[in-house]
Design a protein around this motif. Structure first.
Motif, PDB file in Angstrom:
ATOM      1  N   SER A  54     -16.040  -2.172 -42.739  1.00  0.00           N
ATOM      2  CA  SER A  54     -15.542  -3.281 -43.585  1.00  0.00           C
ATOM      3  C   SER A  54     -14.911  -2.659 -44.685  1.00  0.00           C
ATOM      4  N   GLY A  56     -14.643  -4.063 -48.904  1.00  0.00           N
ATOM      5  CA  GLY A  56     -14.887  -5.017 -49.956  1.00  0.00           C
ATOM      6  C   GLY A  56     -15.285  -4.555 -51.341  1.00  0.00           C
ATOM      7  N   TRP A  85     -19.488  -8.078 -51.769  1.00  0.00           N
ATOM      8  CA  TRP A  85     -18.572  -8.973 -50.823  1.00  0.00           C
ATOM      9  C   TRP A  85     -17.699  -7.997 -49.957  1.00  0.00           C
ATOM     10  N   ARG A  87     -15.460  -7.387 -45.740  1.00  0.00           N
ATOM     11  CA  ARG A  87     -14.976  -8.314 -44.765  1.00  0.00           C
ATOM     12  C   ARG A  87     -14.632  -7.443 -43.603  1.00  0.00           C
ATOM     13  N   ARG A 118     -11.264 -12.926 -39.471  1.00  0.00           N
ATOM     14  CA  ARG A 118     -11.790 -12.057 -40.536  1.00  0.00           C
ATOM     15  C   ARG A 118     -13.283 -12.656 -40.784  1.00  0.00           C
ATOM     16  N   ASP A 119     -14.230 -11.815 -40.744  1.00  0.00           N
ATOM     17  CA  ASP A 119     -15.496 -12.108 -40.905  1.00  0.00           C
ATOM     18  C   ASP A 119     -16.186 -11.505 -42.180  1.00  0.00           C
ATOM     19  N   ALA A 120     -16.284 -12.354 -43.137  1.00  0.00           N
ATOM     20  CA  ALA A 120     -16.871 -11.831 -44.581  1.00  0.00           C
ATOM     21  C   ALA A 120     -18.431 -11.940 -44.778  1.00  0.00           C
ATOM     22  N   THR A 155     -22.289 -15.623 -44.707  1.00  0.00           N
ATOM     23  CA  THR A 155     -20.987 -15.301 -43.982  1.00  0.00           C
ATOM     24  C   THR A 155     -20.012 -16.383 -43.996  1.00  0.00           C
ATOM     25  N   SER A 157     -16.387 -16.968 -41.796  1.00  0.00           N
ATOM     26  CA  SER A 157     -15.419 -16.497 -40.564  1.00  0.00           C
ATOM     27  C   SER A 157     -14.312 -17.447 -40.706  1.00  0.00           C
TER      28      SER A 157
END
Length: 321
Positions: A54, A56, A85, A87, A118-120, A155, A157
């Motif tokens: 990821s 961030g 944060w 992602r 996108r998974d943050a 999370t 998504s």
């Protein structure tokens, strides 16, 4: 890795206990602020699931106590909070409901096409650093470990979802027929809270002290009661804080709803998903950035340079002088 960490911390503790016995000791209290790039480094079988690490950003603030022994030795301990944060770009995927029946009684396969997912992760944690190092002139460095306890992780998504009708008589699937529940690139989002395990990071910082630096000592040398420094730092997680589950990356309903095509879709965040659990996916935190510290020298006990032992002195004549 953990055994080496325990040995390092034990050696650092012995240095802290023995250094003051042979050198002049000074004490400082201070505060720091930091910011930089924050990632989860993904260790996965790319042939089974092509997931990259990821990207961030994050920042934190905290308080520190610093012990200095002699001209060079430093020992730091403190407490702080870090918020970050980051992602992941999740690979595109399709999920199929077989043998559905449409409004005209025809049998088809209903296909969910999930694109640009996108998974943050937004995480806030408490950190307790234990660092040792040294300083020479303006230059200084610290190395050690930080205990990291996650307080809150949210999370989010997001994806674009298209639904298709795959009919045997037709060469191409049917799409963009809202009356039949076939839609193109509909925005979808889901938020949830997850728990992370405690973590330990291997940490270092290297930088410079700002302002005037006085190498000499003596009565006429100005006392540096407030000091500032700026440094590059890095924290690399030793442990894997994510909690694996058997939940699918995307759970689709048993049947489709033409009036609300996305109803019933439930996602699991990518790190915890069964697809990653099955291939023993591992994730380690990593943060690199800039740190600013201000230190205040604590008051020292004053020593009288002209006082002497004031015990009464008895002369040979028995008189007190």
């Amino acid at each position: 890795m953990l055994k080496k960490g325990y040995i390092f911390l034990l050696a650092a503790l012995m240095l802290v206990l023995t250094a003051p016995a042979t050198a002049q000791v000074t004490h400082y209290l201070g505060a720091w602020a930091q910011g930089g790039e924050y990632s989860f480094l993904a260790t996965v079988d790319k042939t089974a699931f092509p997931l990259k690490s990821s990207l961030g950003g994050g920042g934190g603030i905290g308080f520190t106590y610093e012990l200095r022994a002699g001209k060079h030795f430093l020992f730091d301990v403190g407490v702080g909070a870090n918020s970050a944060w980051t992602r992941f770009k999740v690979p595109d995927a399709q999920y199929t409901l077989h043998n559905m029946i449409d409004s005209e009684g025809e049998v088809f396969d209903y296909v969910y096409s999930v694109n640009r997912r996108r998974d943050a992760y937004h995480t806030t944690s408490v950190q307790v650093p234990l660092m040792v190092g040294g300083q020479w002139g303006r230059f200084y460095f610290l190395v050690g470990a930080k205990f990291d306890m996650s307080l809150l992780t949210r999370t989010t998504s997001k994806a674009l979802i298209s639904t298709l009708g795959d009919y045997a008589p037709y060469i191409e699937p049917l799409h963009n027929i809202p009356a039949q529940g076939f839609v193109d690139n509909m925005p979808w989002m889901q938020q949830s809270l997850v728990s992370f395990l405690p973590n330990v990071t291997a940490s270092w910082e290297i930088g410079v002290r700002l302002g005037e630096i006085y190498k000499e000592t003596g009565f006429d040398v100005p006392s540096q009661k407030i000091q500032y420094r700026i440094a590059l730092f890095a924290d690399h997680g030793i442990l894997d804080p994510h909690v694996a589950t058997q939940n699918l990356l995307m759970h689709v309903p048993a049947t489709y709803n033409p009036a609300n095509p996305l109803n019933g879709l439930v996602a699991s965040d990518v790190m915890a998903a069964k697809e990653l659990t099955d291939i023993m996916g591992r994730f380690n935190t990593f943060m690199i950035g800039v740190k600013f510290t201000v230190l205040f020298r604590t008051p020292e006990r004053k020593h009288c340079v002209i006082c002497h032992d004031e015990k009464p002195f008895r002369s040979t004549h028995g008189l007190i002088e």
